[in-house]
Design an enzyme around this catalytic site. Structure first.
Site, PDB file in Angstrom:
ATOM      1  N   ARG A 158      75.930  31.810  84.158  1.00 23.44           N
ATOM      2  CA  ARG A 158      75.516  32.127  85.044  1.00 23.44           C
ATOM      3  C   ARG A 158      73.901  30.979  85.287  1.00 23.44           C
ATOM      4  O   ARG A 158      73.505  30.297  86.162  1.00 23.44           O
ATOM      5  CB  ARG A 158      75.675  33.827  85.703  1.00 23.44           C
ATOM      6  CG  ARG A 158      76.242  33.770  86.759  1.00 23.44           C
ATOM      7  CD  ARG A 158      75.862  35.437  86.911  1.00 23.44           C
ATOM      8  NE  ARG A 158      76.742  35.926  87.830  1.00 23.44           N
ATOM      9  CZ  ARG A 158      78.515  36.453  87.516  1.00 23.44           C
ATOM     10  NH1 ARG A 158      77.369  36.883  86.074  1.00 23.44           N
ATOM     11  NH2 ARG A 158      78.727  36.383  87.932  1.00 23.44           N
ATOM     12  N   ILE A 159      73.304  31.997  83.986  1.00 21.28           N
ATOM     13  CA  ILE A 159      71.772  31.334  83.439  1.00 21.28           C
ATOM     14  C   ILE A 159      71.622  30.028  83.141  1.00 21.28           C
ATOM     15  O   ILE A 159      70.923  29.202  83.606  1.00 21.28           O
ATOM     16  CB  ILE A 159      71.026  32.369  82.711  1.00 21.28           C
ATOM     17  CG1 ILE A 159      71.239  33.687  82.937  1.00 21.28           C
ATOM     18  CG2 ILE A 159      69.740  31.696  82.214  1.00 21.28           C
ATOM     19  CD1 ILE A 159      70.636  34.809  82.261  1.00 21.28           C
ATOM     20  N   ASP A 178      80.937  26.616  74.764  1.00 23.13           N
ATOM     21  CA  ASP A 178      81.417  27.685  75.133  1.00 23.13           C
ATOM     22  C   ASP A 178      82.502  27.962  75.501  1.00 23.13           C
ATOM     23  O   ASP A 178      83.462  27.331  76.615  1.00 23.13           O
ATOM     24  CB  ASP A 178      80.836  27.574  77.029  1.00 23.13           C
ATOM     25  CG  ASP A 178      81.102  29.504  77.942  1.00 23.13           C
ATOM     26  OD1 ASP A 178      81.978  29.899  76.913  1.00 23.13           O
ATOM     27  OD2 ASP A 178      80.462  29.624  78.315  1.00 23.13           O
ATOM     28  N   ARG A 238      69.444  37.184  73.876  1.00 19.91           N
ATOM     29  CA  ARG A 238      69.402  38.245  73.248  1.00 19.91           C
ATOM     30  C   ARG A 238      68.967  37.735  71.421  1.00 19.91           C
ATOM     31  O   ARG A 238      69.520  37.130  71.266  1.00 19.91           O
ATOM     32  CB  ARG A 238      69.889  38.779  73.201  1.00 19.91           C
ATOM     33  CG  ARG A 238      70.759  39.754  74.629  1.00 19.91           C
ATOM     34  CD  ARG A 238      69.953  41.258  74.387  1.00 19.91           C
ATOM     35  NE  ARG A 238      70.070  41.808  75.120  1.00 19.91           N
ATOM     36  CZ  ARG A 238      69.888  41.074  76.849  1.00 19.91           C
ATOM     37  NH1 ARG A 238      69.027  40.322  76.954  1.00 19.91           N
ATOM     38  NH2 ARG A 238      70.161  42.640  77.673  1.00 19.91           N
ATOM     39  N   ASP A 262      62.137  34.111  74.068  1.00 11.94           N
ATOM     40  CA  ASP A 262      61.449  34.784  74.865  1.00 11.94           C
ATOM     41  C   ASP A 262      62.553  36.220  74.176  1.00 11.94           C
ATOM     42  O   ASP A 262      61.427  37.569  74.675  1.00 11.94           O
ATOM     43  CB  ASP A 262      62.234  34.943  75.939  1.00 11.94           C
ATOM     44  CG  ASP A 262      62.182  35.923  77.081  1.00 11.94           C
ATOM     45  OD1 ASP A 262      60.663  36.685  76.942  1.00 11.94           O
ATOM     46  OD2 ASP A 262      62.494  36.416  77.572  1.00 11.94           O
ATOM     47  N   GLU A 267      62.196  44.261  68.641  1.00  9.03           N
ATOM     48  CA  GLU A 267      61.459  44.504  70.049  1.00  9.03           C
ATOM     49  C   GLU A 267      60.509  45.798  69.911  1.00  9.03           C
ATOM     50  O   GLU A 267      61.445  46.119  70.174  1.00  9.03           O
ATOM     51  CB  GLU A 267      62.097  44.031  71.050  1.00  9.03           C
ATOM     52  CG  GLU A 267      62.964  42.711  71.314  1.00  9.03           C
ATOM     53  CD  GLU A 267      63.203  41.902  72.401  1.00  9.03           C
ATOM     54  OE1 GLU A 267      63.278  42.541  73.238  1.00  9.03           O
ATOM     55  OE2 GLU A 267      63.542  40.765  71.754  1.00  9.03           O
ATOM     56  N   HIS A 286      59.694  39.170  75.894  1.00 12.98           N
ATOM     57  CA  HIS A 286      61.694  39.733  76.505  1.00 12.98           C
ATOM     58  C   HIS A 286      60.722  39.813  78.264  1.00 12.98           C
ATOM     59  O   HIS A 286      60.762  40.993  78.716  1.00 12.98           O
ATOM     60  CB  HIS A 286      62.092  40.447  76.370  1.00 12.98           C
ATOM     61  CG  HIS A 286      63.111  41.115  76.475  1.00 12.98           C
ATOM     62  ND1 HIS A 286      64.345  41.335  75.953  1.00 12.98           N
ATOM     63  CD2 HIS A 286      63.780  40.263  77.514  1.00 12.98           C
ATOM     64  CE1 HIS A 286      65.463  41.245  76.432  1.00 12.98           C
ATOM     65  NE2 HIS A 286      65.164  40.799  78.003  1.00 12.98           N
ATOM     66  N   GLY A 288      61.570  36.939  80.228  1.00 17.08           N
ATOM     67  CA  GLY A 288      62.342  35.569  81.130  1.00 17.08           C
ATOM     68  C   GLY A 288      63.235  36.156  82.615  1.00 17.08           C
ATOM     69  O   GLY A 288      63.084  35.518  83.583  1.00 17.08           O
ATOM     70  N   ALA A 289      63.652  38.326  82.296  1.00 14.70           N
ATOM     71  CA  ALA A 289      63.762  37.879  84.094  1.00 14.70           C
ATOM     72  C   ALA A 289      62.578  38.768  84.869  1.00 14.70           C
ATOM     73  O   ALA A 289      62.986  39.127  86.319  1.00 14.70           O
ATOM     74  CB  ALA A 289      65.250  39.707  83.741  1.00 14.70           C
TER      75      ALA A 289
HETATM   76  P1  NAD Z   1      77.263  35.053  81.645  1.00 17.07           P
HETATM   77  O1  NAD Z   1      78.004  36.135  81.520  1.00 17.07           O
HETATM   78  O2  NAD Z   1      76.843  34.368  83.006  1.00 17.07           O
HETATM   79  O3  NAD Z   1      77.265  34.214  80.420  1.00 17.07           O
HETATM   80  C1  NAD Z   1      77.646  34.050  79.395  1.00 17.07           C
HETATM   81  C2  NAD Z   1      78.516  33.134  78.521  1.00 17.07           C
HETATM   82  O4  NAD Z   1      78.088  32.917  77.610  1.00 17.07           O
HETATM   83  C3  NAD Z   1      79.159  32.429  79.552  1.00 17.07           C
HETATM   84  O5  NAD Z   1      80.242  31.180  80.126  1.00 17.07           O
HETATM   85  C4  NAD Z   1      80.547  32.779  77.963  1.00 17.07           C
HETATM   86  O6  NAD Z   1      81.641  32.310  77.852  1.00 17.07           O
HETATM   87  C5  NAD Z   1      79.562  32.716  76.658  1.00 17.07           C
HETATM   88  N1  NAD Z   1      80.164  33.160  76.119  1.00 17.07           N
HETATM   89  C6  NAD Z   1      80.667  34.026  75.346  1.00 17.07           C
HETATM   90  N2  NAD Z   1      80.263  34.479  73.392  1.00 17.07           N
HETATM   91  C7  NAD Z   1      80.162  33.317  73.714  1.00 17.07           C
HETATM   92  C8  NAD Z   1      80.273  32.238  72.500  1.00 17.07           C
HETATM   93  N3  NAD Z   1      81.231  32.879  71.127  1.00 17.07           N
HETATM   94  N4  NAD Z   1      79.802  30.713  72.197  1.00 17.07           N
HETATM   95  C9  NAD Z   1      79.397  30.028  72.908  1.00 17.07           C
HETATM   96  N5  NAD Z   1      79.659  30.799  74.804  1.00 17.07           N
HETATM   97  C10 NAD Z   1      79.726  31.776  74.641  1.00 17.07           C
HETATM   98  O7  NAD Z   1      75.379  35.886  81.506  1.00 17.07           O
HETATM   99  P2  NAD Z   1      74.464  35.123  82.024  1.00 17.07           P
HETATM  100  O8  NAD Z   1      73.720  35.652  82.912  1.00 17.07           O
HETATM  101  O9  NAD Z   1      74.316  33.786  82.045  1.00 17.07           O
HETATM  102  O10 NAD Z   1      73.179  35.762  80.400  1.00 17.07           O
HETATM  103  C11 NAD Z   1      73.487  35.071  79.809  1.00 17.07           C
HETATM  104  C12 NAD Z   1      73.324  36.426  78.756  1.00 17.07           C
HETATM  105  O11 NAD Z   1      71.345  36.414  79.227  1.00 17.07           O
HETATM  106  C13 NAD Z   1      73.131  37.980  78.770  1.00 17.07           C
HETATM  107  O12 NAD Z   1      74.001  38.173  77.947  1.00 17.07           O
HETATM  108  C14 NAD Z   1      71.588  38.620  78.439  1.00 17.07           C
HETATM  109  O13 NAD Z   1      72.253  39.362  77.224  1.00 17.07           O
HETATM  110  C15 NAD Z   1      70.963  37.041  79.122  1.00 17.07           C
HETATM  111  N6  NAD Z   1      69.717  37.667  79.221  1.00 17.07           N
HETATM  112  C16 NAD Z   1      68.014  37.602  79.264  1.00 17.07           C
HETATM  113  C17 NAD Z   1      66.871  37.925  80.033  1.00 17.07           C
HETATM  114  C18 NAD Z   1      65.618  38.111  79.674  1.00 17.07           C
HETATM  115  O14 NAD Z   1      65.296  38.524  80.176  1.00 17.07           O
HETATM  116  N7  NAD Z   1      65.485  37.586  78.781  1.00 17.07           N
HETATM  117  C19 NAD Z   1      67.926  38.499  81.219  1.00 17.07           C
HETATM  118  C20 NAD Z   1      68.603  38.155  81.650  1.00 17.07           C
HETATM  119  C21 NAD Z   1      69.704  38.133  80.671  1.00 17.07           C
END
Ligand code: NAD
Length: 338
Positions: A158-159, A178, A238, A262, A267, A286, A288-289
């Protein structure tokens, strides 16, 4: 009639008037029991049907999960669930759900800000001027036109997709790696490539994978050695996805040009971390959200999740959909939307 459930929040970081009001309308009580550490969580949740978790570090370990006699649902006010032992929850028929899309906009905005901050070196230029300087900034370090650069996205969920949508306006080349994309999946304007190729070719690498056993240390010494000496790494996922010793070495020895982080392994970032001393590193805490809108979105999703399970449906965003729930649940797609 919605069955009475006991919902326990163990983090208690804010005021829960919104949650109380919505749950009360369903005849459900919310109990606030701040619990720190495994033993306190076990004690606080002995009667909990639902456990609400906010913190990225709240230890929902196998030991905790195995000691929860009644729990049917663990709902997280976040995306990352790396602090919840998913196999343990699945084994015990506990559904784990997150607020999958609550901050997609904010984190992708933050990733874009950090990517541009690296490409245009906004933060180090700001420090330069604040230190009383003006000219001679880019001596020996020419800036590049952004549309001449390649952006590599590690993970295309998603992100990352929201980041692609926003970066598309800069008309740079974009590629992603991915391994879990469904066969044949395409994202317009993005070439899907193996990770090694992405690391070799990208000028900007943006990390968007969840923290799992497989992604811990995914960007390690070998990965940094593949990258261009002019490349920047941005991490909004992360901290432990990047092996911190390796990135510190890569930055010190100029295998890469810089980073924007971030998230970091420990942390808050220790005061003694060498990352704090490096001018080529942008650090944010941290956050970002963060926005008032994303918080409200997370709270709405968590209560939607509790409501769905209370009424006998799967929640909108289960992260262990293969679990066999302690009480059978109907598909979320059949949940009557008001
Ligand atoms: P998401 O589940 O929509 O996307 C994660 C993607 O990573 C998926 O498409 C998955 O197939 C892929 N993936 C898994 N293992 C992989 C690998 N070994 N190599 C390549 N791709 C791989 O999640 P999202 O909403 O896009 O969020 C991603 C991450 O961002 C979350 O898991 C979370 O840890 C982090 N996050 C951080 C903050 C922040 O405040 N900085 C906030 C929200 C989320």
């Amino acid at each position: 009639m919605t069955p009475r459930l006991k919902v326990v929040n163990i983090d208690c970081n804010f005021d829960y008037t919104y949650e109380r009001t919505r749950l009360a309308a369903l005849g459900i009580d919310l109990v606030e029991k701040k619990a720190v550490g495994e033993d306190e969580i076990i004690a606080a949740c002995q009667e909990a049907d639902v456990v609400l978790v906010e913190g990225a570090k709240t230890p929902m370990t196998a030991r905790v999960i195995d000691a929860l006699p009644r729990t049917r649902l663990i709902a997280k006010y976040a995306v990352g669930v790396d602090n919840v032992d998913l196999p343990a929850a699945t084994r015990r028929g506990i559904v784990v759900a997150n607020a999958a899309d609550y901050c997609t906009e904010e984190v992708s905005d933050h990733a874009v800000a950090l990517l541009l901050g690296c490409a245009r070196r906004v933060v180090s230029m700001d420090r330069f001027v604040h230190a009383g300087n003006w000219s001679g900034y880019s001596k020996g370090r020419p800036l590049r036109r952004i549309n001449q650069l390649t952006l590599g996205l590690v993970g295309l969920g998603r992100i990352a997709r929201a980041t692609v949508r926003k970066m598309a306006g800069f008309r740079l080349r974009m590629q992603a790696s991915d391994p879990y994309l469904p066969p044949g999946a395409i994202e317009p304007g993005v070439e899907i490539v193996p990770l090694e190729q992405l690391l070799r070719e990208s000028d900007l690498v943006s990390v968007h994978v969840p923290l799992t056993a497989e992604t811990r240390g995914l960007l390690n010494e070998a990965a940094f050695r593949l990258m261009k000496p002019t490349a920047y790494v941005v991490n909004t996922s992360r901290g432990p996805v990047i092996d911190e010793e390796s990135i510190i070495r890569a930055l010190r020895e100029k295998w890469i040009a810089g980073a924007a982080l971030d998230v970091v392994t420990e942390e808050p970032l220790p005061a003694s971390s060498p990352l704090r001393e490096m001018d080529q590193v942008i650090l944010t805490p941290h956050c970002g959200a963060e926005s008032s809108d994303s918080l409200q979105h997370a709270r709405r999703t968590v209560i939607d999740t509790v409501e769905a399970v209370a009424k006998g449906y799967w929640p909108p965003y289960p992260v262990n959909p293969k679990a066999a729930p302690r009480l059978p649940l109907k598909p979320w797609s059949e949940f009557p939307q008001s």
